[in-house]
Write a protein that holds these residues in place. Structure first.
Motif: not given
Length: 96
Positions: A1-28
């Motif tokens: 199991m990971s030593t990184v707490p679940l809320p931190i992983l969730f927040i990192m996942g949210v930031f990654l998703v938003f970054w991918l959305i913004l990147r796609k919008f910027h390319r368009l």
């Protein structure tokens, strides 16, 4: 199991998703701004100015939208049938 707490992983996942959305919008947005002007598009596709048509599906049904928002004077013209972005149109400057 990971030593990184679940809320931190969730927040990192949210930031990654938003970054991918913004990147796609910027390319368009970059694609829209790189479109040729009407005269260059017509010249490159050997078309007349009276009846421009889609270079992908040869349709004459075109739609336009604003470059940055719906009421923007700078327009992006795309095919109504296949949604291919064709050219951009900047209205001439009006002098007072």
């Amino acid at each position: 199991m990971s030593t990184v707490p679940l809320p931190i992983l969730f927040i990192m996942g949210v930031f990654l998703v938003f970054w991918l959305i913004l990147r796609k919008f910027h390319r368009l947005e970059q694609k829209k701004r790189a479109l040729p002007e009407l005269s260059a598009y017509l010249y490159a596709n050997n078309q007349s100015e009276s009846a421009p048509r889609c270079s992908a599906c040869d349709s004459t049904e075109l739609k336009d939208e604003g470059l940055t928002h719906g009421k923007d004077e700078r327009r992006i013209i795309s095919c109504a049938r296949c949604n291919t972005m064709l050219y951009r149109f900047n209205p001439p400057e009006q002098s007072a």
